[in-house]
Design a protein around this motif. Structure first.
Motif, PDB file in Angstrom:
ATOM      1  N   UNK A  95       0.820  -1.095   0.023  1.00  0.00           N
ATOM      2  CA  UNK A  95      -0.173   0.085   0.190  1.00  0.00           C
ATOM      3  C   UNK A  95       0.837   1.232   0.322  1.00  0.00           C
ATOM      4  N   UNK A  96       0.674   1.925  -0.965  1.00  0.00           N
ATOM      5  CA  UNK A  96       1.228   3.337  -1.237  1.00  0.00           C
ATOM      6  C   UNK A  96       0.655   4.064  -0.048  1.00  0.00           C
ATOM      7  N   UNK A  97      -0.400   4.283   0.284  1.00  0.00           N
ATOM      8  CA  UNK A  97      -1.063   4.951   1.571  1.00  0.00           C
ATOM      9  C   UNK A  97      -0.378   4.736   2.860  1.00  0.00           C
ATOM     10  N   UNK A  98      -0.118   3.415   3.002  1.00  0.00           N
ATOM     11  CA  UNK A  98       0.354   2.828   4.036  1.00  0.00           C
ATOM     12  C   UNK A  98       1.781   3.385   4.280  1.00  0.00           C
ATOM     13  N   UNK A  99       2.543   3.331   3.279  1.00  0.00           N
ATOM     14  CA  UNK A  99       4.005   3.794   3.340  1.00  0.00           C
ATOM     15  C   UNK A  99       4.090   5.241   3.445  1.00  0.00           C
ATOM     16  N   UNK A 100       2.979   6.087   3.195  1.00  0.00           N
ATOM     17  CA  UNK A 100       3.088   7.466   3.439  1.00  0.00           C
ATOM     18  C   UNK A 100       2.863   7.662   4.855  1.00  0.00           C
ATOM     19  N   UNK A 264       9.540  11.905  -6.115  1.00  0.00           N
ATOM     20  CA  UNK A 264       8.507  11.272  -5.404  1.00  0.00           C
ATOM     21  C   UNK A 264       7.439  10.164  -5.745  1.00  0.00           C
ATOM     22  N   UNK A 265       7.172   9.111  -4.957  1.00  0.00           N
ATOM     23  CA  UNK A 265       6.433   8.219  -5.603  1.00  0.00           C
ATOM     24  C   UNK A 265       5.079   8.581  -5.966  1.00  0.00           C
ATOM     25  N   UNK A 266       4.676   8.155  -6.855  1.00  0.00           N
ATOM     26  CA  UNK A 266       3.157   8.484  -7.122  1.00  0.00           C
ATOM     27  C   UNK A 266       2.327   7.300  -7.174  1.00  0.00           C
ATOM     28  N   UNK A 267       0.888   7.232  -7.182  1.00  0.00           N
ATOM     29  CA  UNK A 267       0.263   6.250  -6.877  1.00  0.00           C
ATOM     30  C   UNK A 267      -0.008   5.247  -8.282  1.00  0.00           C
ATOM     31  N   UNK A 272      -1.682   0.803  -5.520  1.00  0.00           N
ATOM     32  CA  UNK A 272      -0.661  -0.208  -4.738  1.00  0.00           C
ATOM     33  C   UNK A 272       0.558   0.048  -5.588  1.00  0.00           C
ATOM     34  N   UNK A 273       1.498  -0.685  -4.885  1.00  0.00           N
ATOM     35  CA  UNK A 273       2.993  -0.709  -5.538  1.00  0.00           C
ATOM     36  C   UNK A 273       2.930  -1.840  -6.726  1.00  0.00           C
TER      37      UNK A 273
END
Length: 402
Positions: A95-100, A264-267, A272-273
């Motif tokens: 999860x991208x949001x979890x990593x944020x 920076x990472x984008x979703x 998800x990754x």
């Protein structure tokens, strides 16, 4: 790493009874460390001569005096925050949001962890190594204090370390301070918020209760929580090496990381990754639900097997990865000592033969002799390590100079 034991811990067993006082604990631990160790397991003469030293197993409790929170102490994370739940490996990866959320909290908490230093307990362990009584340390902690306090004493970092990140694709390490600066560049509003926290004094106090009063919770792994903070706005970078030279995936295609103009990472469309986790930077620690690397597990087991005794310092052994090491020592008939504030998971397994109900009627003969031998090889105290261990070192030095 398995989910930690969350049940209530029993009151600590105190062995010998005199170890309830500081003087009694120092005397018992001094004898424990200096006395020749017996063994219930048959050993060759060479092996018996080789196994003369003590291995130490340390946990979060040893770093409380350095200003870090522990998990199950009076002011521990699980004690003060009943709803606390650490991030799990699969959540971080998927999860991208979890990593944020993870990196935002880590960004706020890193300064407090990074400025903390080893305390007298860590340095006393180094002294025990210099005295020839300890030759290995296995630590559950990720704060790197053992390496700073006693770089010449071998230390196995069972759960990894926070001083670096690891890329899940290329496996290269990245210094945590460099990463912190990159996070500040990508998140100027958060960097300003961190300065406001500093100005409020929330990071100046080493008292976890006072930090919570100021609206700032810290955990032993450098994680910090500010209720209501907009974690969804946080940005974090991908692995710079994988951006320059994308890795080749298992199917032969070239990996790809979606980043914005700032790196920076984008979703991804699914939020998800990518399935291969290309370029994901992860703290170089073992998260819950993640396996300990085989070489680290082997090194920890070898440290146990090469010793005559084990001394646990500042750990309730709530994680199975630590508890099983003491169980391994117990099964080999090794002497066992525990210096930990409060209860320890299933400590009756290690000290049960000394419980009052188990030695009634052992007034003479082999039973009495066995109980006396056990009593000399087992120590349990519930006192602060930063106070007790330096006194133990002083006592050993004094007795050696007589």
């Amino acid at each position: 790493m398995r989910i930690p034991f969350t049940g209530p811990l029993p009151p600590p067993l105190i062995i010998p009874p005199s170890a309830v006082t500081k003087e009694g604990a120092v005397s018992a631990l001094t004898h424990f460390l200096k006395a020749p160790a017996g063994s219930a397991a048959p050993l060759s003469e060479h092996a018996q001569q080789a196994k003369t030293k003590t291995v130490l197993l340390t946990g979060a409790g040893i770093s409380v005096a350095s200003g870090l929170a522990d998990y199950r102490g009076v002011n521990g994370t699980y004690t003060q925050n009943k709803s606390y739940r650490p991030i799990y490996y699969h959540e971080f990866i998927a999860s991208h949001e979890s990593r944020k959320r993870y990196w935002a909290r880590s960004f706020l908490g890193w300064r407090g962890l990074n400025r903390s230093k080893p305390n007298p307990a860590h340095f006393a362990i180094g002294d025990l190594g210099t005295l020839g009584l300890v030759d290995n340390v296995v630590t559950q902690n990720v704060d790197s204090f053992h390496g700073l306090a006693h770089p010449k004493l071998k230390t196995v970092e069972l759960h990894g370390f926070l001083r670096a990140l690891v890329c899940l694709s290329c496996r290269r390490l990245m210094d945590r301070d460099v990463f912190q600066q990159r996070l500040a560049e990508l998140n100027p509003a958060w960097a300003e918020f961190l300065q406001q926290l500093l100005a409020s004094g929330a990071l100046d106090t080493e008292n976890p209760v006072e930090r919570r009063r100021l609206g700032f919770r810290t955990n032993p792994d450098g994680d910090a929580d500010v209720p209501g903070a907009p974690y969804y706005t946080f940005r974090y970078p991908a692995c710079p090496h994988c951006l320059r030279r994308p890795p080749i995936l298992k199917d032969g295609s070239k990996g790809h990381v979606d980043v914005d103009v700032d790196g920076a990472w984008t979703s991804s469309p699914s939020g998800s990754a990518p399935s291969e986790g290309v370029g994901i930077l992860k703290p170089n620690v073992i998260m819950f639900g993640e396996s300990i690397p085989a070489d680290v597990k082997t090194a920890a087991e070898e440290a146990i097997d090469s010793a005559a005794k084990i001394l646990v310092v500042g750990s309730s052994l709530a994680t199975y990865s630590a508890w099983r090491l003491v169980k391994r020592a117990h099964e080999q008939g090794m002497g066992i000592g525990i210096l930990n504030m409060g209860g320890v998971r299933k400590e009756e397994v290690f000290f049960g033969e000394l419980l009052p109900e188990r030695h009634h009627g052992r007034g003479s003969g082999d039973g009495h002799n066995r109980w006396e031998a056990l009593r000399r090889e087992l120590v349990r105290a519930s006192l602060p390590a930063e106070e007790i261990l330096p006194l133990v070192v002083d006592a050993i030095r004094s007795s050696s100079s007589v």
